[in-house]
Design an enzyme around this catalytic site. Structure first.
Site, PDB file in Angstrom:
ATOM      1  CD  GLU A  83      -2.860  -1.311   2.289  1.00  0.00           C
ATOM      2  OE1 GLU A  83      -2.627  -0.613   3.292  1.00  0.00           O
ATOM      3  OE2 GLU A  83      -3.755  -2.173   2.250  1.00  0.00           O
ATOM      4  CD  GLU A 139      -4.457  -6.155   3.244  1.00  0.00           C
ATOM      5  OE1 GLU A 139      -3.224  -6.238   3.029  1.00  0.00           O
ATOM      6  OE2 GLU A 139      -4.964  -5.370   4.067  1.00  0.00           O
TER       7      GLU A 139
END
Length: 814
Positions: free
Chosen positions: A192, A274
């Site tokens: 991320e 995810e």
């Protein structure tokens, strides 16, 4: 990422779980009323259908120490948990395991050890992910392994993740995987944190040059990398799989999933690399939708849940997320949660390499509110499975199936899981096989269910029972030698830095626990106080003395922590008391909170202990009195009632070496709580109340202003093993979790005594003279729903979060 305000989270989880079914009504619950216009969906399962290749359903170990406590579970419970996660035909039967590449830095709910704390010094034994991957492979040799970094040791690139150093570090990590006889199938970049095109090209080229067949996943963030790939042929060639996070919504109902035209146009496999971040129970319904709808809406071929297991302490932010909850290694207690069975309805009936059948996948009746279905075929058309979800349906409906394109027919098997109530889930139940009439099979689908129709065999659900929850008994002692060099000591969980056992220094023999990270890591979190520390123990410890020997290897300070409670999200604070002692002799007794605001309760100076010598730090907690000692000499005695119970911790004031040994926690006297009380909510000021002065089984529990009624009086009686029953004075009936539900948001009620763990509560001092009531059934706390101030608001069970609406003042009656 992975955060929501408490009130919004309450609303979401209550919406995601269906209405609580009281025990009195559960036994007589009628079948759903048929819709006025019944839905029928005709499906031809055609082996000649086009469709992408299925990559699997998996879960993540990491992004925080969510697996940490599993390693310390006793047998046979540890093996049972692992079986429920990885063993085919038993539980979740995961097809992908994604692990964190440790970086010595907090990555949500803890830190994972690096293999290379300092440049050139590689230890392939560090950490527990190797063990977990080995266990997964032993149970399912076909499981795919993936890896991703959240941070990295500080020496990497002199703090620059997108560096050659990081490529080299990952190659060393892959070399360690080889030593453990593990093949890593997929490797990502920086969780991320966007992407660097040149770095991804270098990673891909280096993997090829070193002979690895590992596929590169980019960028474990949004879909932006796909747009860049469309404009950069080199980047397009370097990225094998486009992985996005939360494409079905973050902590949402996951009713729809999304991608981008650029992502689809790459022609690459698309992953929800995810997803989840949902409670282990209430997250099952969104997961059931997303596994199907990720493909239907966005052609995603893998769903990877964060995280795999909730094997972490309950004072951490994401303590209830996972497929299995396992936060009491000392008792062996665990629960296989609904999310495991939502996973199993796909994983037990498919395998990576199967093909989606597009013409036999869609929305029931053409309406996403009615449910969805996705079909898969095995290579060579040897078998097929169709998974139906009816999470949002309100009435029974019918599907008809025909088989074509060379797929086997016969009498397909049917398995189902019922998520239609908050009661105990009927999971992975074999239904009668289907029988064809004129070549057509018919199946009735009930609302709130998952069904799998399949020609495969070998499925099942593990039936072993967990032990019941118990306190971690005091006195407790541990040399901190651990089980092997490079591992954390028993029950010790690093929050920042790296705490591993090494040969002791300072003339002490044996192994000691050492803080290993010498420099501030490349961080994923943004905490204002990123100093190393580790936690251990029972969050319900109240009056005790904690002692530990400590040795500084250089100038600096060590810390002993006590009454450690709630940690702020991503380590952005900690409710705790700290005794800090420096090599110069300066000491302080501090109180911190969940924003890392620090208050000095006492401070002073003693003769300089100096580095490389052992000294004993001690903290004693007795009610509101706190005493700090060094080498047996009292430094200070203060009065502070901010925190009434909690764990212990060890730490350093910076990134440098320090060792710890001879940890002990001895209990102090604690007065029993037996008696009759009013329970006043610390947030609302209203009382725990049996609604409408009811006395019948199933009477709901609410909050209500004090009125002097006996329905607001509760008798606490010790069970003799650390728990209490809480009995209504008016009814003589117990405070009860209906149907033994483990679903957050379930409203509590009254019920006649059963002796069950759903009627037993641990009553522990919280903040500023209030108490928390923890269920023995599942560890959830008695909570006023959403922190409501409204009279009549439901009193529910909810995971611990440190909120004042989970704390109750005990006002003695009589």
């Amino acid at each position: 990422m992975r955060s929501l305000p408490r009130t919004l989270l309450a609303v979401l989880l209550l919406c995601l779980s269906l209405t609580t079914v009281p025990q009195v009504a559960a036994a007589t619950r009628a079948a759903p009323e048929p819709a006025s216009a019944a839905v029928t969906t005709d499906i031809t399962v055609d082996g000649a259908s086009p469709g992408r290749v299925f990559d699997g359903v998996g879960a993540i170990s990491g992004g925080g120490g969510n697996t940490r406590l599993l390693l310390d579970y006793p047998e046979p419970q540890r093996a049972q948990i692992l079986d429920h996660l990885f063993k085919p035909g038993y539980g979740a039967a995961l097809q992908i395991l994604k692990v964190e590449v440790g970086g010595d830095t907090n990555s949500t709910d803890g830190a994972e050890s690096s293999i290379e704390h300092t440049r050139g010094s590689v230890n392939c034994s560090n950490g527990y992910e190797w063990w977990l991957m080995e266990q997964a492979k032993a149970r399912n040799p076909g499981i795919k392994l993936a890896a991703l970094s959240w941070g990295a040791p500080g020496w990497v690139g002199n703090g620059n993740f997108w560096s050659q150093d990081m490529i080299d570090y990952l190659m060393s990590w892959l070399g360690c995987a080889k030593q453990h006889h593990l093949t890593i199938d997929y490797l990502g970049g920086w969780n991320e944190r966007g992407f660097n095109a040149a770095w991804y090209k270098n990673l891909h080229a280096t993997l090829a040059a070193k002979g690895y067949a590992t596929k590169v996943v980019g960028a474990d963030d949004g879909w932006q990398i796909a747009t860049a790939m469309r404009a950069d042929s080199g980047l397009n060639a370097a990225v094998d799989i486009v992985g996005a996070h939360y494409p079905c919504g973050y902590m949402s109902a996951m009713t729809s999933c999304s991608t981008t035209p650029d992502a689809l146009a790459t022609g690459k496999q698309l992953w929800a690399s995810e997803n989840g971040s949902e409670d282990a129970a209430t997250g099952a319904v969104p997961m059931a939708r997303a596994i199907n709808r990720g493909y239907l809406d966005a052609k995603m071929t893998a769903f990877i849940n964060w995280p795999v297991v909730a094997a972490l302490y309950p004072n951490l932010s994401f303590n209830s997320m996972g497929l299995v909850t396992a936060n009491q290694p000392w008792s062996g207690a665990y629960s296989v949660d609904r999310s495991a069975w939502a996973t199993a309805q796909t994983t037990q009936f498919t395998a990576p390499g199967w093909q989606y059948l597009d013409t036999a996948s869609g929305y029931l009746g053409g309406n996403r509110a009615t449910g969805s279905y996705v079909s898969y075929a095995a290579p060579g058309r040897a078998a097929w499975s169709t998974v139906f979800e009816t999470m949002d349906a309100t009435a029974a409906q019918t599907v008809t199936l025909k088989v074509a394109g060379g797929l086997p027919a016969g009498a397909p098997h049917v398995w189902s899981t019922d998520f239609s109530s908050n009661g105990a889930t009927a999971h992975l139940v074999p239904e009668p096989d289907l029988t064809a009439t004129s070549g057509t099979y018919r199946l009735t689908l009930q609302p709130g269910h998952l069904y799998t129709v399949t020609t495969t065999t070998g499925q099942g659900a593990g039936t072993v029972a967990s032990p019941q929850r118990t306190p971690l008994a005091l006195p407790y002692a541990d040399s901190l030698a651990g089980t092997a060099t490079g591992q954390e000591a028993r029950y010790v969980a690093a929050m920042n830095g790296a705490f591993e056992t090494v040969p002791c220094a300072g003339g002490r023999t044996g192994r000691c626990l050492r803080q290993q990270a010498p420099t501030t890591p490349i961080r994923w979190t943004d905490e204002s106080t990123p100093q190393p520390y580790a936690l251990m123990g029972d969050v319900n410890w109240t009056n005790y003395t904690v002692r530990s020997d400590a040795l500084l290897e250089q100038s600096g300070a060590v810390e002993l922590l006590g009454r450690v409670g709630t940690q702020g999200r991503n380590n952005n604070g900690l409710n705790a008391y700290h005794l800090r002692v420096a090599d110069t002799g300066a000491w302080s007794l501090l109180r911190t909170d969940t924003t890392w605001s620090s208050t000095t309760l006492a401070s002073g100076t003693v003769t300089a202990p100096g580095p490389k010598t052992w000294h004993t730090l001690a903290l004693t907690f007795q009610g509101a009195t706190i005493t700090a000692k060094l080498d047996g000499t009292t430094l200070a005695t203060v009065t502070d009632n901010s925190y009434g119970a909690g764990q212990i911790g060890l730490g350093t004031a910076g990134y440098y070496g320090a060792q710890f040994a001879n940890l002990s926690i001895t209990p102090g006297p604690t007065a029993p709580l037996d008696g009759t009380y009013q329970l006043v909510n610390a947030h609302s000021g209203q009382l725990l109340d049996a609604s409408g002065q009811g006395t019948a089984d199933g009477t709901p529990i609410i909050q209500w202003p004090g009125n002097g009624g006996a329905n607001q009086q509760w008798k606490l009686a010790s069970t003799g093993d650390g728990y209490y029953t809480v009995t209504g004075a008016a009814s003589g009936k117990h405070l009860d979790v209906p149907d033994r539900s483990v679903v957050p948001g379930t409203q509590l009620n009254l019920w006649a005594a059963t002796g069950g763990t759903n009627q037993q509560w641990r009553v522990t001092p919280g903040a500023r003279d209030c108490y928390v009531l923890e269920s023995r059934l599942d560890g959830h706390l008695v909570d006023v729903s959403g922190g409501s101030l409204v009279m009549g608001a439901q009193v529910i069970q909810w995971p611990a979060n440190g909120g004042a609406n989970q704390c109750w003042r005990l006002m003695k009656v009589g």
